[in-house]
Design an enzyme around this catalytic site. Sequence first.
Site, PDB file in Angstrom:
ATOM      1  N   ASP A 139       3.670  67.051  46.346  1.00 49.42           N
ATOM      2  CA  ASP A 139       4.813  67.166  47.262  1.00 49.42           C
ATOM      3  C   ASP A 139       6.087  66.651  46.600  1.00 49.42           C
ATOM      4  O   ASP A 139       7.160  67.253  46.725  1.00 49.42           O
ATOM      5  CB  ASP A 139       4.511  66.377  48.543  1.00 49.42           C
ATOM      6  CG  ASP A 139       5.597  66.540  49.607  1.00 49.42           C
ATOM      7  OD1 ASP A 139       6.086  67.670  49.800  1.00 49.42           O
ATOM      8  OD2 ASP A 139       5.954  65.525  50.249  1.00 49.42           O
ATOM      9  N   ARG A 184      16.986  80.736  53.529  1.00 48.86           N
ATOM     10  CA  ARG A 184      16.853  79.292  53.376  1.00 48.86           C
ATOM     11  C   ARG A 184      15.433  78.878  53.003  1.00 48.86           C
ATOM     12  O   ARG A 184      15.157  77.691  52.852  1.00 48.86           O
ATOM     13  CB  ARG A 184      17.268  78.605  54.688  1.00 48.86           C
ATOM     14  CG  ARG A 184      18.774  78.754  55.001  1.00 48.86           C
ATOM     15  CD  ARG A 184      19.096  78.292  56.420  1.00 48.86           C
ATOM     16  NE  ARG A 184      18.565  76.969  56.664  1.00 48.86           N
ATOM     17  CZ  ARG A 184      17.899  76.619  57.768  1.00 48.86           C
ATOM     18  NH1 ARG A 184      17.675  77.496  58.715  1.00 48.86           N
ATOM     19  NH2 ARG A 184      17.466  75.392  57.923  1.00 48.86           N
ATOM     20  N   LYS A 185      14.552  79.844  52.889  1.00 49.57           N
ATOM     21  CA  LYS A 185      13.164  79.531  52.529  1.00 49.57           C
ATOM     22  C   LYS A 185      13.003  79.533  51.001  1.00 49.57           C
ATOM     23  O   LYS A 185      13.426  80.482  50.323  1.00 49.57           O
ATOM     24  CB  LYS A 185      12.202  80.551  53.136  1.00 49.57           C
ATOM     25  CG  LYS A 185      12.179  80.540  54.652  1.00 49.57           C
ATOM     26  CD  LYS A 185      11.223  81.611  55.177  1.00 49.57           C
ATOM     27  CE  LYS A 185      11.202  81.616  56.705  1.00 49.57           C
ATOM     28  NZ  LYS A 185      10.356  82.710  57.237  1.00 49.57           N
TER      29      LYS A 185
END
Lengths: 224, 224
Positions: A139, A184-185
């Site tokens: 992450d 925006r992805k």
Amino acid sequence: MWRSRGVVARALGARGRPRGTGTARCSGPAALQDLAVPNGSWSAAMREHYERLLRRTADGSWRRVPSYRNGLDHFPAAAKRGTGTRLFLRSTDTEGAGFEYVTFVHGAGNRALCLCQPGPYLEGHSGFMHGGAIATIIDTTLGTCALEAAGSVMTAKLSIDFLAPVPLGSVVLVDGGVDRRDGRKIFLSCQVRGAAGDTLHAEATALFIQLDAAKSPPAACLTP
Amino acid sequence: MWRSRGVVARALGARGRPRGTGTARCSGPAALQDLAVPNGSWSAAMREHYERLLRRTADGSWRRVPSYRNGLDHFPAAAKRGTGTRLFLRSTDTEGAGFEYVTFVHGAGNRALCLCQPGPYLEGHSGFMHGGAIATIIDTTLGTCALEAAGSVMTAKLSIDFLAPVPLGSVVLVDGGVDRRDGRKIFLSCQVRGAAGDTLHAEATALFIQLDAAKSPPAACLTP
């Protein structure tokens, strides 16, 4: 959810702050310490791969990302926001006990390489890195990459295939990049391999959302 | 990969060991301490929800799962395997700084509830729990559930949708269960909600693999 570019940038801590030591702010009275550099706990393999990646920075195409105890320390303007918190990956005081890691990003964005030596306090299965610790370094690496590519971002989805256990004290390389963008992805993926490239430990995909910097930051936290 | 029932069971640490204190083995000279009980860092909300869940154990339908500093401490036979490691979720010494959590499992298996109060050392975004920390408590809860349902297991896949940030110091409930089984495959899912049920913070699915206890454990670790 997280809307402030500042909030997200501070949390991911990937840029905006000169390297090296400086006047402490959020970390207390001690001088600000960049932890993404070799220390006595680093194995010969960790140092060797670090030097190899560091050489890529010589021509400016890659950049080493500094890392501080507190995410807020990356940003001078964050001085007033100190809360006694710590970046999750820097929560262990003892060198070598937790995450030893350093991230390099490509100057053009879209790719990040994170070298990680998991310490004995990251255990899940006996002698191996906890799945949650693997998820954490993934992450963080993909978040750093997305931040580099798109500015303020947040994780929306993370999917991991665990393929082989990561021995504590080994050295792994998280090799992540942006696969595509759709508004925006930001879609990313990575592999976690032994630093020598021998073992594929995990593969992951992620979706990050580029945030609207004009929106308000989230409500104040309830830090005990 | 992990093939030994003992290895996996020790790592997940969900059963096989009487609760309470006892003679220390892997954790050093101090008495073995069950950490899945209230301490001074627990908020009023954490205590309230803990008491609520504890009442479910009165008729034997649910069971509180003890938690020790080292996964090996759950199993008396593991005494000789002490390596100076720590269970990732119990790596922080200061009460309240890291993961404060307690898990309850249904006596018939197939469901686990984990109450968690994230401390200030789990920060990702400013004031909020790191995505990797959320992944960690999810992996642990579903792993405990899978272990209860199928014995020795390992995580093969974990997929998380992050829906709303988790404030540090808040109390969340991870509600997970087995959805179906297909041979050695165990499919699980969970939701992470505010303990009062108000906010849905995350949803996740996971695949765990039931291990063949007859196979050898993985190679010895390289713990520094």
